[in-house]
Scaffold this motif. Structure first.
Motif, PDB file in Angstrom:
ATOM      1  N   ILE A 404       0.853  -1.185   0.000  1.00  0.00           N
ATOM      2  CA  ILE A 404       0.000   0.000   0.000  1.00  0.00           C
ATOM      3  C   ILE A 404       0.888   1.232   0.000  1.00  0.00           C
ATOM      4  CG2 ILE A 404      -1.737   1.299   1.280  1.00  0.00           C
ATOM      5  CD1 ILE A 404      -2.686  -1.350   2.438  1.00  0.00           C
ATOM      6  N   SER A 405       0.640   2.102  -0.932  1.00  0.00           N
ATOM      7  CA  SER A 405       1.344   3.382  -0.981  1.00  0.00           C
ATOM      8  C   SER A 405       0.430   4.436  -0.383  1.00  0.00           C
ATOM      9  CB  SER A 405       1.704   3.748  -2.427  1.00  0.00           C
ATOM     10  OG  SER A 405       2.315   5.031  -2.474  1.00  0.00           O
ATOM     11  N   ASN A 406       0.803   4.898   0.816  1.00  0.00           N
ATOM     12  CA  ASN A 406      -0.007   5.890   1.526  1.00  0.00           C
ATOM     13  C   ASN A 406       0.518   7.282   1.171  1.00  0.00           C
ATOM     14  OD1 ASN A 406      -1.476   7.481   3.260  1.00  0.00           O
ATOM     15  ND2 ASN A 406      -1.223   6.129   5.030  1.00  0.00           N
ATOM     16  N   MET A 407      -0.143   7.901   0.236  1.00  0.00           N
ATOM     17  CA  MET A 407       0.266   9.238  -0.158  1.00  0.00           C
ATOM     18  C   MET A 407      -0.215  10.299   0.822  1.00  0.00           C
ATOM     19  SD  MET A 407      -0.273   9.040  -4.293  1.00  0.00           S
ATOM     20  CE  MET A 407      -2.026   8.667  -4.146  1.00  0.00           C
ATOM     21  N   GLY A 408      -1.138   9.901   1.685  1.00  0.00           N
ATOM     22  CA  GLY A 408      -1.664  10.867   2.631  1.00  0.00           C
ATOM     23  C   GLY A 408      -0.716  11.208   3.763  1.00  0.00           C
ATOM     24  N   VAL A 409       0.336  10.389   3.982  1.00  0.00           N
ATOM     25  CA  VAL A 409       1.276  10.663   5.070  1.00  0.00           C
ATOM     26  C   VAL A 409       2.546  11.337   4.566  1.00  0.00           C
ATOM     27  CG1 VAL A 409       0.418   8.755   6.478  1.00  0.00           C
ATOM     28  CG2 VAL A 409       2.287   8.350   4.854  1.00  0.00           C
ATOM     29  N   ARG A 410       2.584  11.697   3.287  1.00  0.00           N
ATOM     30  CA  ARG A 410       3.761  12.371   2.756  1.00  0.00           C
ATOM     31  C   ARG A 410       3.949  13.727   3.425  1.00  0.00           C
ATOM     32  NH1 ARG A 410       2.588  12.347  -3.565  1.00  0.00           N
ATOM     33  NH2 ARG A 410       0.544  12.898  -2.717  1.00  0.00           N
ATOM     34  N   GLU A 411       5.186  14.001   3.843  1.00  0.00           N
ATOM     35  CA  GLU A 411       5.468  15.311   4.417  1.00  0.00           C
ATOM     36  C   GLU A 411       5.505  16.382   3.336  1.00  0.00           C
ATOM     37  OE1 GLU A 411       8.967  15.267   6.752  1.00  0.00           O
ATOM     38  OE2 GLU A 411       8.330  13.577   8.000  1.00  0.00           O
ATOM     39  N   PHE A 412       6.021  15.999   2.144  1.00  0.00           N
ATOM     40  CA  PHE A 412       6.115  16.943   1.028  1.00  0.00           C
ATOM     41  C   PHE A 412       5.689  16.232  -0.244  1.00  0.00           C
ATOM     42  CE2 PHE A 412       9.646  17.794   4.008  1.00  0.00           C
ATOM     43  CZ  PHE A 412       9.218  19.017   4.504  1.00  0.00           C
ATOM     44  N   ARG A 413       5.222  17.029  -1.207  1.00  0.00           N
ATOM     45  CA  ARG A 413       4.931  16.511  -2.539  1.00  0.00           C
ATOM     46  C   ARG A 413       6.107  16.887  -3.457  1.00  0.00           C
ATOM     47  NH1 ARG A 413      -0.707  15.402  -2.592  1.00  0.00           N
ATOM     48  NH2 ARG A 413      -1.273  15.177  -0.386  1.00  0.00           N
ATOM     49  N   MET A 414       6.632  15.872  -4.138  1.00  0.00           N
ATOM     50  CA  MET A 414       7.798  16.122  -4.988  1.00  0.00           C
ATOM     51  C   MET A 414       7.362  16.500  -6.403  1.00  0.00           C
ATOM     52  SD  MET A 414      11.102  13.702  -5.775  1.00  0.00           S
ATOM     53  CE  MET A 414      10.174  12.494  -6.708  1.00  0.00           C
ATOM     54  N   MET A 415       7.949  17.572  -6.910  1.00  0.00           N
ATOM     55  CA  MET A 415       7.740  17.986  -8.296  1.00  0.00           C
ATOM     56  C   MET A 415       9.016  17.659  -9.058  1.00  0.00           C
ATOM     57  SD  MET A 415       6.527  21.705  -9.678  1.00  0.00           S
ATOM     58  CE  MET A 415       6.136  21.951 -11.415  1.00  0.00           C
ATOM     59  N   ASN A 416       8.997  16.615  -9.836  1.00  0.00           N
ATOM     60  CA  ASN A 416      10.183  16.090 -10.515  1.00  0.00           C
ATOM     61  C   ASN A 416       9.890  16.027 -12.004  1.00  0.00           C
ATOM     62  OD1 ASN A 416      12.732  14.982 -10.829  1.00  0.00           O
ATOM     63  ND2 ASN A 416      11.965  12.888 -10.623  1.00  0.00           N
ATOM     64  N   ILE A 417      10.422  16.990 -12.774  1.00  0.00           N
ATOM     65  CA  ILE A 417      10.150  17.062 -14.199  1.00  0.00           C
ATOM     66  C   ILE A 417      11.467  17.252 -14.959  1.00  0.00           C
ATOM     67  CG2 ILE A 417       7.830  17.981 -13.902  1.00  0.00           C
ATOM     68  CD1 ILE A 417       8.926  20.737 -14.491  1.00  0.00           C
ATOM     69  N   THR A 418      11.429  16.961 -16.242  1.00  0.00           N
ATOM     70  CA  THR A 418      12.559  17.189 -17.142  1.00  0.00           C
ATOM     71  C   THR A 418      12.119  18.163 -18.231  1.00  0.00           C
ATOM     72  OG1 THR A 418      13.482  14.998 -16.728  1.00  0.00           O
ATOM     73  CG2 THR A 418      14.199  16.132 -18.715  1.00  0.00           C
ATOM     74  N   LEU A 419      12.819  19.286 -18.320  1.00  0.00           N
ATOM     75  CA  LEU A 419      12.515  20.308 -19.314  1.00  0.00           C
ATOM     76  C   LEU A 419      13.421  20.124 -20.519  1.00  0.00           C
ATOM     77  CD1 LEU A 419      12.300  23.363 -16.881  1.00  0.00           C
ATOM     78  CD2 LEU A 419      10.405  22.028 -17.799  1.00  0.00           C
ATOM     79  N   GLY A 420      12.853  19.966 -21.697  1.00  0.00           N
ATOM     80  CA  GLY A 420      13.642  19.797 -22.916  1.00  0.00           C
ATOM     81  C   GLY A 420      13.621  21.064 -23.757  1.00  0.00           C
ATOM     82  N   VAL A 421      14.797  21.582 -24.080  1.00  0.00           N
ATOM     83  CA  VAL A 421      14.903  22.775 -24.929  1.00  0.00           C
ATOM     84  C   VAL A 421      15.607  22.388 -26.228  1.00  0.00           C
ATOM     85  CG1 VAL A 421      14.924  24.323 -22.944  1.00  0.00           C
ATOM     86  CG2 VAL A 421      17.089  23.477 -23.849  1.00  0.00           C
ATOM     87  N   THR A 422      15.423  23.194 -27.227  1.00  0.00           N
ATOM     88  CA  THR A 422      15.968  22.864 -28.550  1.00  0.00           C
ATOM     89  C   THR A 422      17.491  22.969 -28.564  1.00  0.00           C
ATOM     90  OG1 THR A 422      15.769  25.151 -29.293  1.00  0.00           O
ATOM     91  CG2 THR A 422      13.870  23.697 -29.662  1.00  0.00           C
ATOM     92  N   TYR A 423      18.091  22.283 -29.564  1.00  0.00           N
ATOM     93  CA  TYR A 423      19.538  22.304 -29.706  1.00  0.00           C
ATOM     94  C   TYR A 423      20.063  23.670 -30.141  1.00  0.00           C
ATOM     95  CZ  TYR A 423      20.938  17.515 -28.759  1.00  0.00           C
ATOM     96  OH  TYR A 423      21.254  16.346 -28.141  1.00  0.00           O
ATOM     97  N   SER A 424      19.171  24.532 -30.575  1.00  0.00           N
ATOM     98  CA  SER A 424      19.605  25.872 -30.962  1.00  0.00           C
ATOM     99  C   SER A 424      19.878  26.764 -29.757  1.00  0.00           C
ATOM    100  CB  SER A 424      18.548  26.524 -31.861  1.00  0.00           C
ATOM    101  OG  SER A 424      17.317  26.648 -31.162  1.00  0.00           O
ATOM    102  N   THR A 425      19.580  26.280 -28.552  1.00  0.00           N
ATOM    103  CA  THR A 425      19.812  27.061 -27.338  1.00  0.00           C
ATOM    104  C   THR A 425      21.309  27.141 -27.071  1.00  0.00           C
ATOM    105  OG1 THR A 425      17.728  26.211 -26.455  1.00  0.00           O
ATOM    106  CG2 THR A 425      19.216  27.296 -24.912  1.00  0.00           C
ATOM    107  N   THR A 426      21.792  28.333 -26.788  1.00  0.00           N
ATOM    108  CA  THR A 426      23.218  28.530 -26.536  1.00  0.00           C
ATOM    109  C   THR A 426      23.564  28.189 -25.093  1.00  0.00           C
ATOM    110  OG1 THR A 426      22.924  30.834 -25.875  1.00  0.00           O
ATOM    111  CG2 THR A 426      23.227  30.405 -28.230  1.00  0.00           C
ATOM    112  N   PRO A 427      24.829  27.909 -24.808  1.00  0.00           N
ATOM    113  CA  PRO A 427      25.235  27.635 -23.423  1.00  0.00           C
ATOM    114  C   PRO A 427      24.901  28.785 -22.491  1.00  0.00           C
ATOM    115  CG  PRO A 427      26.953  26.939 -24.927  1.00  0.00           C
ATOM    116  CD  PRO A 427      25.945  27.668 -25.765  1.00  0.00           C
TER     117      PRO A 427
END
Length: 528
Positions: A404-427
């Motif tokens: 059972i995964s009890n999400m109700g006892v989580r102290e924090f909610r994690m926001m974990n995403i990957t942002l993809g930008v185009t290869y034309s983006t400069t350093p």
């Protein structure tokens, strides 16, 4: 309350009917009986038979008492019979052993105890081949008699006028009158006690209204039950003075005892409801929501235990073999458990949920691939409200054996995403973008300022990938979605301000023309 008063009136009505019953039975058989001390049967028969009005012979009855003084022996014989009559202990002669060499199975000696539960110190013993009452019995008889008749056994009969001592259908006139008098006294005492207890009840009801944790009717029920129990206790002490025949004393004694058991049960149930209401009010101030399910279940269990105990005591009072009954019930319960293994498994699973407490009512969980909010934990199943508002019922036996995964006892909610930008983006743009994302996390009021990650992580097939991870200290999905929306919109604004384009999965396709590679074609000089 009316229910308790009604039950008390029923007790009084039964007692009045007893006074109209023809009571002629006694503990002994009639007929020619020769005094004998050859066995427990003959000794008890000799003792009781020669104390009946029709066959009265104190000398013969006193033979059963090991006392050299005939006067003392006769007095003890009478007192012992009065104890049996006053306690309503009917000697069933067909159950008395008739063997001269009878041996008690517990002590392995020549002892016999007629009433081991009610009078364990009153027993017969064989001395020189003669069965008489033991020395221990002779020692305790005066004390038992004083306890049962504190003012004397003949307190009423010796002071009654001759006209009231006339017998009719086995009883004297004053005995017939004594029963309704006791009933009238009982009602009067009940009226007085309720008036005395009224200030106490009013005080308790005032506290109930102030704190609102119990029903005033439960307090009134408890007070009424206490009043009736006091009256029944007084009747138990007084009714032996009527010197009723043994069968009548036995019936009245059992009736009063069973009535006391029932009113103790009513008192216990009322007090249980009051205590549970108080505990429920206290648990409302805590964050532990499992109490909302555990407390009612515990209250029901306590009430069941009280009722079962009352039934066991009642059956025991009626001389029913409770041990054999419980053994038979246990065998039946075992057979039922084998036939209903799934039900037993679910009951054990519910117990494990209450003990282990993997979740509480109101928690968002994922169980057996089903996601939703726990709305109820029952004895058989757990009910979960799914995202589409439907209610799922999962057996507790299944709940106890799955992850059972009890999400109700989580102290924090994690926001974990990957942002993809185009290869034309400069350093330089990527560095500015990651710096702006970090500043977003630090400056947002509802993000954790520790353990966040923002880094250029990977050069993917179709995008430059940037890891964005932070924690949101919220407790509900609605709050989480609101914060996520704010962060996503701010990320889009940052990208727009830095002129960064987000990439999406794409594939470049090159076609050959006349067998020539497109790369070769691109490599040609413009003047060629």
């Amino acid at each position: 309350m009316l229910g308790i008063d009604y039950q008390f009136r029923r007790i009084g009505l039964v007692s009045i009917l007893i006074s109209l019953v023809v009571i002629t039975g006694n503990a002994q058989e009639r007929g020619d009986v020769q005094p004998s001390l050859s066995s427990p049967f003959m000794t008890l028969r000799t003792h009781l038979y020669y104390l009946q009005p029709e066959t009265y012979s104190l000398t013969n009855s006193a033979m059963t008492i090991p006392e050299s003084d005939p006067e003392v022996a006769g007095k003890l014989a009478i007192q012992l019979k009065e104890i049996l009559d006053g306690k309503g202990l009917f000697v069933r002669m067909n159950k008395i052993p008739q063997q001269a060499d009878f041996v008690d199975s517990a002590s392995m000696a020549h002892y016999y105890t007629p009433f081991p539960k009610q009078l364990p110190d009153v027993y017969l013993e064989r001395v020189d081949s003669l069965w008489r009452y033991s020395r221990e019995t002779i020692r305790v008889v005066p004390r038992l008699h004083r306890k049962l008749y504190p003012l004397g056994a003949d307190l009423l009969s010796e002071r009654m006028p001759a006209v009231l001592c006339k017998r009719f259908l086995g009883l004297t006139v004053w005995q017939y009158l004594g029963i309704p008098v006791l009933i009238l006294c009982g009602f009067t005492l009940h009226y007085i006690l309720t008036r005395i207890l009224r200030p106490v009840v009013a005080l308790l009801m005032g506290r109930v209204r102030k704190h609102r944790y119990a029903d005033p009717k439960d307090i009134q029920t408890a007070a009424k039950a206490v009043s009736v129990l006091l009256i029944l206790y007084a009747l138990v002490k007084v009714f032996p003075l009527l010197q009723l025949p043994i069968k009548s004393s036995q019936f009245i004694s059992n009736a009063l005892t069973i009535s006391s058991i029932m009113f103790w049960m009513l008192l216990g149930l009322a007090l249980t409801r009051i205590i549970i209401s108080r505990i429920r009010a206290a648990s409302a101030t805590t964050e532990n929501r499992m109490d909302d399910q555990l407390i009612p279940a515990g209250g029901k269990l306590a009430q069941i235990v009280i009722v079962v105990v009352a039934i066991v005591f009642t059956l025991s009072q009626l001389d029913i073999n409770v041990a054999a009954l419980i053994a038979g019930f246990s065998i039946g319960a075992l057979a039922l458990a084998l036939a209903a293994q799934d039900t037993v498994k679910n009951l054990i699973g519910s117990l494990m949920i209450f003990v282990d407490r993997p979740f509480q009512v109101g928690d968002a969980i994922v169980a057996d691939g089903q996601e939703g909010t726990v709305v109820e934990v029952g004895l058989r199943s757990t009910r979960i409200r799914a995202l589409d508002t439907s209610v799922l019922s999962i057996p507790n036996g299944t709940i106890a054996n799955i992850t059972i995964s009890n999400m109700g006892v989580r102290e924090f909610r994690m926001m974990n995403i990957t942002l993809g930008v185009t290869y034309s983006t400069t350093p330089e743009q990527i560095e500015a973008f990651t710096a702006a994302l970090k500043s977003l996390i630090v400056n947002h009021p509802l993000t954790l300022k520790e353990n966040y990650l923002v880094h250029f992580r990977e050069m993917g097939d179709s995008a430059l990938k940037i890891l964005f991870r932070c924690f949101i200290p919220v407790h509900s999905i609605a709050e989480e979605l609101q914060i996520r929306e704010e962060i996503y919109l701010e990320i889009m604004r940052i990208a727009q301000r830095l002129k960064i384009n987000f990439a999406f999965p794409s594939t470049s396709i090159y076609l050959e023309k006349n067998g020539e590679s497109p790369f070769q074609e691109e490599a040609k000089e413009p003047g060629d």
